[in-house]
Motif scaffolding. Sequence first.
Motif, PDB file in Angstrom:
ATOM      1  N   ALA A  73     -43.447  49.923  44.477  1.00 23.10           N
ATOM      2  CA  ALA A  73     -42.473  50.386  45.482  1.00 23.10           C
ATOM      3  C   ALA A  73     -42.969  51.651  46.175  1.00 23.10           C
ATOM      4  CB  ALA A  73     -41.122  50.640  44.817  1.00 23.10           C
ATOM      5  N   GLU A  74     -43.597  52.556  45.422  1.00 27.36           N
ATOM      6  CA  GLU A  74     -44.130  53.801  46.016  1.00 27.36           C
ATOM      7  C   GLU A  74     -45.304  53.496  46.943  1.00 27.36           C
ATOM      8  OE1 GLU A  74     -42.559  56.389  46.152  1.00 27.36           O
ATOM      9  OE2 GLU A  74     -42.206  57.442  44.277  1.00 27.36           O
ATOM     10  N   ILE A  75     -46.147  52.528  46.554  1.00 26.21           N
ATOM     11  CA  ILE A  75     -47.261  52.155  47.435  1.00 26.21           C
ATOM     12  C   ILE A  75     -46.717  51.610  48.752  1.00 26.21           C
ATOM     13  CG2 ILE A  75     -49.113  50.456  47.732  1.00 26.21           C
ATOM     14  CD1 ILE A  75     -49.793  50.875  44.745  1.00 26.21           C
ATOM     15  N   GLU A  76     -45.672  50.819  48.662  1.00 27.86           N
ATOM     16  CA  GLU A  76     -45.076  50.280  49.896  1.00 27.86           C
ATOM     17  C   GLU A  76     -44.440  51.402  50.723  1.00 27.86           C
ATOM     18  OE1 GLU A  76     -42.053  47.324  49.292  1.00 27.86           O
ATOM     19  OE2 GLU A  76     -42.255  46.602  51.349  1.00 27.86           O
ATOM     20  N   ALA A  77     -43.750  52.339  50.068  1.00 29.82           N
ATOM     21  CA  ALA A  77     -43.024  53.387  50.800  1.00 29.82           C
ATOM     22  C   ALA A  77     -43.948  54.451  51.380  1.00 29.82           C
ATOM     23  CB  ALA A  77     -42.004  54.047  49.868  1.00 29.82           C
ATOM     24  N   LEU A  78     -44.967  54.852  50.617  1.00 26.62           N
ATOM     25  CA  LEU A  78     -45.806  55.978  51.040  1.00 26.62           C
ATOM     26  C   LEU A  78     -47.100  55.541  51.734  1.00 26.62           C
ATOM     27  CD1 LEU A  78     -45.247  58.376  47.999  1.00 26.62           C
ATOM     28  CD2 LEU A  78     -44.300  58.574  50.292  1.00 26.62           C
ATOM     29  N   ALA A  79     -47.408  54.257  51.675  1.00 20.22           N
ATOM     30  CA  ALA A  79     -48.494  53.668  52.470  1.00 20.22           C
ATOM     31  C   ALA A  79     -49.827  54.396  52.366  1.00 20.22           C
ATOM     32  CB  ALA A  79     -48.059  53.569  53.934  1.00 20.22           C
ATOM     33  N   PRO A  80     -50.385  54.539  51.150  1.00 18.70           N
ATOM     34  CA  PRO A  80     -51.727  55.106  51.048  1.00 18.70           C
ATOM     35  C   PRO A  80     -52.742  54.196  51.735  1.00 18.70           C
ATOM     36  CG  PRO A  80     -51.023  54.179  48.938  1.00 18.70           C
ATOM     37  CD  PRO A  80     -49.836  54.121  49.846  1.00 18.70           C
ATOM     38  N   PRO A  81     -53.945  54.718  52.020  1.00 15.41           N
ATOM     39  CA  PRO A  81     -54.895  53.962  52.869  1.00 15.41           C
ATOM     40  C   PRO A  81     -55.679  52.893  52.098  1.00 15.41           C
ATOM     41  CG  PRO A  81     -55.837  56.079  52.269  1.00 15.41           C
ATOM     42  CD  PRO A  81     -54.446  56.058  51.678  1.00 15.41           C
ATOM     43  N   LEU A  82     -54.993  52.125  51.260  1.00 19.96           N
ATOM     44  CA  LEU A  82     -55.651  51.126  50.411  1.00 19.96           C
ATOM     45  C   LEU A  82     -56.069  49.908  51.228  1.00 19.96           C
ATOM     46  CD1 LEU A  82     -53.111  51.352  47.472  1.00 19.96           C
ATOM     47  CD2 LEU A  82     -55.499  52.129  47.415  1.00 19.96           C
ATOM     48  N   LYS A  83     -57.232  49.368  50.852  1.00 23.30           N
ATOM     49  CA  LYS A  83     -57.709  48.145  51.504  1.00 23.30           C
ATOM     50  C   LYS A  83     -57.843  47.002  50.494  1.00 23.30           C
ATOM     51  CE  LYS A  83     -58.533  50.051  55.623  1.00 23.30           C
ATOM     52  NZ  LYS A  83     -57.807  51.305  55.435  1.00 23.30           N
ATOM     53  N   GLU A  84     -58.044  47.312  49.208  1.00 14.37           N
ATOM     54  CA  GLU A  84     -58.248  46.244  48.224  1.00 14.37           C
ATOM     55  C   GLU A  84     -57.645  46.630  46.874  1.00 14.37           C
ATOM     56  OE1 GLU A  84     -62.550  46.051  48.610  1.00 14.37           O
ATOM     57  OE2 GLU A  84     -62.756  47.350  46.867  1.00 14.37           O
TER      58      GLU A  84
END
Length: 371
Positions: free
Chosen positions: A324-335
């Motif tokens: 949920a935090e990855i979705e909310a805070l949108a870090p620059p992840l590609k994989e």
Amino acid sequence: MSNTMCKAAEIADGIYAVGATDANETRFHGYHVNRGVTYNAYLIKGNNGKFTLVDTVRKEQSEQLVSKIRSVTDPKNIEAVIINHTEPDHSGAFPEIMKLCDPAVYATAAAAKFLKNMFGADASTVKNGDQVSIGGRTYVFAATPMVHWPDNMVTYLPSEKILFSNDAFGQHYASKEVFDTLSDVNVALEEATHYFANIVMPYRAQAAKAVQAVKTLKLDMIAPSHGTIWTEHIPDILKLYDALCSGQGSDATLVYDSMWGGTAQRADEALAELGKRYQSIKSFDLRNAHMSDVMAALSASKHVCIGSPTYNSRPTPRISTLLAEIEALAPPLKEYSIFGTFGWGGGASKKISEKLDALGLEKTFDLTRIS
Ligand code: FEO
């Protein structure tokens, strides 16, 4: 707290830091902080002997703010209050200040609306690029919408080359010193990353525009509303923001939870696999680590490797919160990659994949297996 403990610090001729420090605070905005919190506010003496206050502090810290103002002047001498942002950590003490003086209030149209809604207060609205003379000093306002609220602006004092940047370039660092030159600059930069990751990261495109605008200014000081004041290290904080706003990460972050220890035992295997692809890898065991520290690591990461046991056909609650935090805070992840264990039905790996696929990340490996 006694007045002797609450003395303003003069940061330039006639300009005072009057904000509040809470070195024992461990929570901010609902997340964990490691080095306390500051709520910076600034008091500026005009050529007419009157004062302008830039921002206030959290309601609970009103006494410290008023005490520091009194160490410079009677609050009734405040003729103007500039509100760069109305989130409660900066506007909470506003009603207390308004009881002590009768100032003109300056804010963006969005902030003026919020001040009206929150406190019934009226403000003069200013727009991007507006210049206002208060007490013989010129203030220039630059709107910075969505860095990180719609109401944000920053205030520039050209005569002193000081930018009051509010949340931008801030850090949770309750240092006893106000300047970067007297604090541990590496800690300040680390905490600026932590702050960016947990507050500003979803709005990095808007922040990037603000950083480009800041670079056009002549600057001796960036005075944010949290943490140290940047002087000699202005190039360092601008360089850090350039990197954080770029949307490019090069590191990997491994995060796992464990119920009976099986997934934790597999972390080394996942780390070895990651080590074939990445030089810089940070690892977090969510049974002990704070989510806000994980998000700080993810702010520079291209890859997230998630380890979870299966808990009732899904990831554990801590891993679900991470997603949920990855979705909310949108870090620059590609994989991403996955590891974990299950006893009978499985399901964690599938749910993690569904979420991260939906966010547009590419899966690289899955080491999930029956325990
Ligand atoms: Fe420091 Fe957005 O408040």
